[in-house]
Enzyme design. Sequence first.
Site, PDB file in Angstrom:
ATOM      1  N   GLU A 204      -2.663   4.943   4.039  1.00  0.00           N
ATOM      2  CA  GLU A 204      -3.183   5.287   2.703  1.00  0.00           C
ATOM      3  C   GLU A 204      -3.738   4.023   2.056  1.00  0.00           C
ATOM      4  O   GLU A 204      -4.725   4.047   1.367  1.00  0.00           O
ATOM      5  CB  GLU A 204      -2.067   5.896   1.839  1.00  0.00           C
ATOM      6  CG  GLU A 204      -2.573   6.498   0.530  1.00  0.00           C
ATOM      7  CD  GLU A 204      -1.456   6.924  -0.406  1.00  0.00           C
ATOM      8  OE1 GLU A 204      -0.282   6.629  -0.131  1.00  0.00           O
ATOM      9  OE2 GLU A 204      -1.779   7.527  -1.452  1.00  0.00           O
TER      10      GLU A 204
ATOM     11  N   ARG B 234      10.811   1.207   5.980  1.00  0.00           N
ATOM     12  CA  ARG B 234      11.625   2.164   5.215  1.00  0.00           C
ATOM     13  C   ARG B 234      12.134   3.304   6.088  1.00  0.00           C
ATOM     14  O   ARG B 234      13.136   3.931   5.761  1.00  0.00           O
ATOM     15  CB  ARG B 234      10.845   2.673   3.996  1.00  0.00           C
ATOM     16  CG  ARG B 234      10.699   1.603   2.915  1.00  0.00           C
ATOM     17  CD  ARG B 234       9.905   2.104   1.722  1.00  0.00           C
ATOM     18  NE  ARG B 234       8.514   2.304   2.012  1.00  0.00           N
ATOM     19  CZ  ARG B 234       7.565   1.373   1.897  1.00  0.00           C
ATOM     20  NH1 ARG B 234       7.875   0.162   1.483  1.00  0.00           N
ATOM     21  NH2 ARG B 234       6.315   1.640   2.199  1.00  0.00           N
TER      22      ARG B 234
HETATM   23  P1  AMP Z   1       0.478   7.280   5.897  1.00  0.00           P
HETATM   24  O1  AMP Z   1       0.244   6.640   7.212  1.00  0.00           O
HETATM   25  O2  AMP Z   1      -0.733   7.256   5.012  1.00  0.00           O
HETATM   26  O3  AMP Z   1       1.075   8.649   6.020  1.00  0.00           O
HETATM   27  O4  AMP Z   1       1.511   6.345   5.113  1.00  0.00           O
HETATM   28  C1  AMP Z   1       2.871   6.464   5.326  1.00  0.00           C
HETATM   29  C2  AMP Z   1       3.555   5.112   5.305  1.00  0.00           C
HETATM   30  O5  AMP Z   1       3.130   4.316   4.214  1.00  0.00           O
HETATM   31  C3  AMP Z   1       5.039   5.300   5.135  1.00  0.00           C
HETATM   32  O6  AMP Z   1       5.670   4.349   5.971  1.00  0.00           O
HETATM   33  C4  AMP Z   1       5.319   5.018   3.687  1.00  0.00           C
HETATM   34  O7  AMP Z   1       6.448   4.204   3.554  1.00  0.00           O
HETATM   35  C5  AMP Z   1       4.101   4.287   3.176  1.00  0.00           C
HETATM   36  N1  AMP Z   1       3.452   4.932   2.015  1.00  0.00           N
HETATM   37  C6  AMP Z   1       2.189   5.407   1.963  1.00  0.00           C
HETATM   38  N2  AMP Z   1       1.900   5.903   0.766  1.00  0.00           N
HETATM   39  C7  AMP Z   1       3.010   5.762   0.027  1.00  0.00           C
HETATM   40  C8  AMP Z   1       3.353   6.119  -1.322  1.00  0.00           C
HETATM   41  N3  AMP Z   1       2.483   6.717  -2.144  1.00  0.00           N
HETATM   42  N4  AMP Z   1       4.613   5.859  -1.741  1.00  0.00           N
HETATM   43  C9  AMP Z   1       5.507   5.261  -0.917  1.00  0.00           C
HETATM   44  N5  AMP Z   1       5.238   4.904   0.346  1.00  0.00           N
HETATM   45  C10 AMP Z   1       4.007   5.145   0.824  1.00  0.00           C
END
Ligand code: AMP
Length: 175
Positions: free
Chosen positions: A98, A61
Amino acid sequence: MTTEDLKSKIRDINDFPSKGIVFKDLTTLIKDGEALHYMSRQLADLYRDKGVTKVVGIESRGFIGGSILAYELGCGFVPARKPGKLPAVTIKKAYAKEYGVDTIELHSDAIDENDVVVLHDDLLATGGTMAACYDLVKSMNPKKIYINFIVELEMLHGRENLPADCEVTSLLKFK
Ligand code: AMP
């Protein structure tokens, strides 16, 4: 159009891709031409005077906003990809998300010491993805690194997992 209008166009999907996650679906924002155009200009306005030479977009994305940002700034675009997708020599790093674990790769000749780089992803959750991308790019010794997101989920405190000396911007913050 305001940033509040942009926020209102993002759709929440409960329990996607796994139970307990509230997924921020940006497709409902970017399918609206006026909103996409406004978002693009707002993102680029954060970096117009900073001498940026490359935007790194994180698969998948982050490719959307990252390409737009590079185009608006008139600079290059570098894809940070999932493992096994890039054809030439790569450097890589594993990280926790996450939801789940992943690995990120860059072409080892994608960035050099003359670059001023913006790292871009659609959303900041825990910060694990961006921290891994930062480490990879940092190892290539660019002049300067900035970090940018469209959406920040503030309650997850992802900023705390990003380097303190790096300027981090997000366009749309959710509490
Ligand atoms: P993080 O590494 O936990 O900051 O996760 C970020 C990545 O996971 C990004 O590439 C987002 O596209 C995706 N992502 C994580 N959590 C979400 C969420 N609640 N909604 C949409 N995309 C998410």
